[in-house]
Design an enzyme around this catalytic site. Sequence first.
Site, PDB file in Angstrom:
ATOM      1  N   LYS A 116      71.875 -92.770  62.274  1.00 49.86           N
ATOM      2  CA  LYS A 116      71.243 -93.875  62.886  1.00 49.86           C
ATOM      3  C   LYS A 116      71.228 -93.605  64.561  1.00 49.86           C
ATOM      4  O   LYS A 116      70.361 -93.301  65.205  1.00 49.86           O
ATOM      5  CB  LYS A 116      71.453 -95.089  62.714  1.00 49.86           C
ATOM      6  CG  LYS A 116      71.083 -95.794  61.395  1.00 49.86           C
ATOM      7  CD  LYS A 116      71.438 -96.998  61.158  1.00 49.86           C
ATOM      8  CE  LYS A 116      70.899 -97.694  59.630  1.00 49.86           C
ATOM      9  NZ  LYS A 116      71.610 -97.031  58.637  1.00 49.86           N
ATOM     10  N   GLU A 200      73.834-102.928  69.066  1.00 50.32           N
ATOM     11  CA  GLU A 200      72.528-103.025  69.664  1.00 50.32           C
ATOM     12  C   GLU A 200      72.191-104.382  69.691  1.00 50.32           C
ATOM     13  O   GLU A 200      72.962-105.312  69.086  1.00 50.32           O
ATOM     14  CB  GLU A 200      71.304-102.279  68.761  1.00 50.32           C
ATOM     15  CG  GLU A 200      71.354-102.847  67.231  1.00 50.32           C
ATOM     16  CD  GLU A 200      70.547-102.175  66.267  1.00 50.32           C
ATOM     17  OE1 GLU A 200      70.159-100.755  66.572  1.00 50.32           O
ATOM     18  OE2 GLU A 200      69.834-102.742  65.343  1.00 50.32           O
ATOM     19  N   HIS A 234      69.808-108.163  53.336  1.00 53.70           N
ATOM     20  CA  HIS A 234      69.246-107.087  53.618  1.00 53.70           C
ATOM     21  C   HIS A 234      68.591-105.996  52.482  1.00 53.70           C
ATOM     22  O   HIS A 234      68.126-104.906  52.854  1.00 53.70           O
ATOM     23  CB  HIS A 234      70.256-105.983  54.467  1.00 53.70           C
ATOM     24  CG  HIS A 234      70.841-106.509  55.496  1.00 53.70           C
ATOM     25  ND1 HIS A 234      70.581-107.053  56.642  1.00 53.70           N
ATOM     26  CD2 HIS A 234      72.223-107.168  55.817  1.00 53.70           C
ATOM     27  CE1 HIS A 234      71.131-107.585  57.434  1.00 53.70           C
ATOM     28  NE2 HIS A 234      72.325-107.727  56.830  1.00 53.70           N
ATOM     29  N   GLU A 274      60.682 -97.231  60.069  1.00 52.40           N
ATOM     30  CA  GLU A 274      61.189 -98.810  60.126  1.00 52.40           C
ATOM     31  C   GLU A 274      61.260 -99.275  61.610  1.00 52.40           C
ATOM     32  O   GLU A 274      62.006 -98.588  62.165  1.00 52.40           O
ATOM     33  CB  GLU A 274      62.162 -99.043  59.366  1.00 52.40           C
ATOM     34  CG  GLU A 274      62.189 -98.495  57.612  1.00 52.40           C
ATOM     35  CD  GLU A 274      63.289 -99.175  56.852  1.00 52.40           C
ATOM     36  OE1 GLU A 274      64.088 -99.826  57.387  1.00 52.40           O
ATOM     37  OE2 GLU A 274      63.117 -98.939  55.708  1.00 52.40           O
ATOM     38  N   ASN A 294      63.054 -93.439  56.768  1.00 51.29           N
ATOM     39  CA  ASN A 294      63.436 -93.116  55.322  1.00 51.29           C
ATOM     40  C   ASN A 294      62.719 -91.778  55.165  1.00 51.29           C
ATOM     41  O   ASN A 294      61.443 -91.827  54.887  1.00 51.29           O
ATOM     42  CB  ASN A 294      63.282 -94.340  54.394  1.00 51.29           C
ATOM     43  CG  ASN A 294      63.996 -95.423  54.612  1.00 51.29           C
ATOM     44  OD1 ASN A 294      65.288 -95.382  54.357  1.00 51.29           O
ATOM     45  ND2 ASN A 294      63.413 -96.551  54.805  1.00 51.29           N
ATOM     46  N   ARG A 296      61.532 -90.128  52.628  1.00 48.66           N
ATOM     47  CA  ARG A 296      61.106 -90.122  51.247  1.00 48.66           C
ATOM     48  C   ARG A 296      60.168 -91.172  51.125  1.00 48.66           C
ATOM     49  O   ARG A 296      59.817 -92.044  51.789  1.00 48.66           O
ATOM     50  CB  ARG A 296      62.377 -90.412  50.281  1.00 48.66           C
ATOM     51  CG  ARG A 296      63.235 -91.912  50.942  1.00 48.66           C
ATOM     52  CD  ARG A 296      64.144 -92.156  49.752  1.00 48.66           C
ATOM     53  NE  ARG A 296      65.058 -93.385  50.459  1.00 48.66           N
ATOM     54  CZ  ARG A 296      64.435 -94.624  50.475  1.00 48.66           C
ATOM     55  NH1 ARG A 296      63.318 -95.031  49.846  1.00 48.66           N
ATOM     56  NH2 ARG A 296      65.373 -95.540  50.880  1.00 48.66           N
TER      57      ARG A 296
END
Length: 644
Positions: A116, A200, A234, A274, A294, A296
């Site tokens: 990330k 964040e 989540h 996202e 992502n 995929r």
Amino acid sequence: MFDKILIANRGEIACRIMETAQKLGVSTVAVYSDADRLAKHVAQADEAVHIGGPAPRDSYLRGDAIIAAALATGAQAIHPGYGFLSENPDFVDAVEGAGLTFIGPSAKAIRAMGLKDAAKKLMEAAGVPVVPGYLGENQDPAVLASEADKITYPVLIKAVAGGGGKGMRKVATPADFADALASAKGEAATAFGNDAVLIEKYVEKPRHIEVQVFGDGSDAVHLFERDCSLQRRHQKVIEEAPAPDMPEDMRQAMGDAAVKAARAIGYKGAGTIEFIVDASEGLRADRFWFMEMNTRLQVEHPVTEAITGVDLVEWQLRVASGESLPLRQEDLTINGHAFEARLYAEDVPAGFLPATGRLDHLAFPPNARSDSGVRQGDSISPWYDPMIAKIIVHGPTRAVALSQLSRALGQTQVAGSVTNLAFLGALSRHAGFAKGDVDTGLIERDLEALVAAPAASGPIKALAALVAADLTDDALSGFTQWAPLCHAVALMHEGAQIDATVEPLGPDAARVTLGDAAHLATRRAGLWRIDGAPMIPAQKTGATVTVFAPEGAFIFTPVDLLARAAAGAGSGNATLSPMPGLVKAVFVGAGQTVTAGDRLCILEAMKMEHTLTAARDGIVAEVLAVEGAQVEAGAALILLEEEA
């Protein structure tokens, strides 16, 4: 186009890929574990290869065995689906090293977006907005605390290699930071073998909006957005496309940012960018930030297919076989609105625990798309994700599509395992969701109301009694020489016994008496109508009766009154099992003196524990129950000595 591909996956997504491949004339090879020998995806494939034991590490995560299966069967390419090896760059290298095509992005692109913090730096350089935060390599707690102060609270601690909500902590004040950091790092180390975190800004009213992208290695397009804000812990529950109340300037800005992201890494295939969106002041073009990519196909891809008319798996196969992008950006438009609900075998009242069970009855709604990897008669395996199906609807407007979703969920029938179907139905009827006023905290705020089990009404109990009575449709049904024939029916539901009398009034009519209430039933085409209300389907399977009411499935267990009477006939000395269940504990032994009301044993049935007590004072003559044993309804568990 390929002649033959291997699908390195199982369940719903394997079946989904096979449908498109076979439509295009491409032969398919399935792989399967010991647990999946009789699975739907194995039966649907043109060929199938066994690759190992039931645990994923012994089968679906064995890249070497999967590649060997592809080579042995003459497959030219491997489609990874989602999960398992779909985002493993080492597997991509191994596939290409074996002379096969990986139907997906390059290993380089996957690595670029795999962590990330590195991905956010890359996106920032590409001009994609990122959440204000600290992405540095210094993991000293004092440095991280200082960076959190600069960002301003509340902040979010996130594992760099995270996913599924693991290694993630919200911190409201500086005083809470140290403990939250230690907890997040510990969880991340256990889950991912990497305890590094990033910090964040925590968004107060967050919406999770993602953009579907597709690239051919040199160019990319977006296929608009999906709103995945309806989440629990989540995990996505219901997804929709497009996002409700999305301003056109924001849609354009998000789409442009997503395409920049895909082009920055030379992306090939289907992927999802996202974004986290701050909806505290409505949707605004300056209030969305990149979260992750992502690399995929996503579970929720069908809603994008519904509004664009594009088969994303077909695009994957065409681009992987060497074609360029099938459509240009200006050729893509939004048509209507779509929803997807994820139907799982899970025990909602017990905290959404995964469940197993044999699907004795399974029926999907007639006017909705149902993507599933199981069939009636299959068992939900404890080894894998307990998804039963994805229910997808598409309508001209959001309001129409949401009504379609509620109706489709009400028409979905599952017997043999507990499911989240009633929970999904309650969500589809949620007033805030209907207005489009959603954020990622909606479910948790209203969880108590959403998971509340609906009470079985008199007509539902009457219907269950009718189904349990197994009335025939013979013309002489209910006829006797001297008086009407009555059936005594006993049912267990939610730990309580329901006693009913069923009196046939002909081949397609009956009267059901529950206490002081009588219900008139009429039958048409095999379905009973109670008191003139709309007909509700019900099914008797194995040892249970399931009533599929619009508000959810109600499960009843018939009690064999003859067996119960025989077990304790003439004495009242026997403590009987009120329903099929598991003996969890036994508190008495032979020769022990008990008084009325003393605990004798605990029976676990219908996902609840039931304490069985002594009906009278006495001495235990025999203990027939053994801890850990499964017992049938009416089975004698404890016997008392005859009274003097």
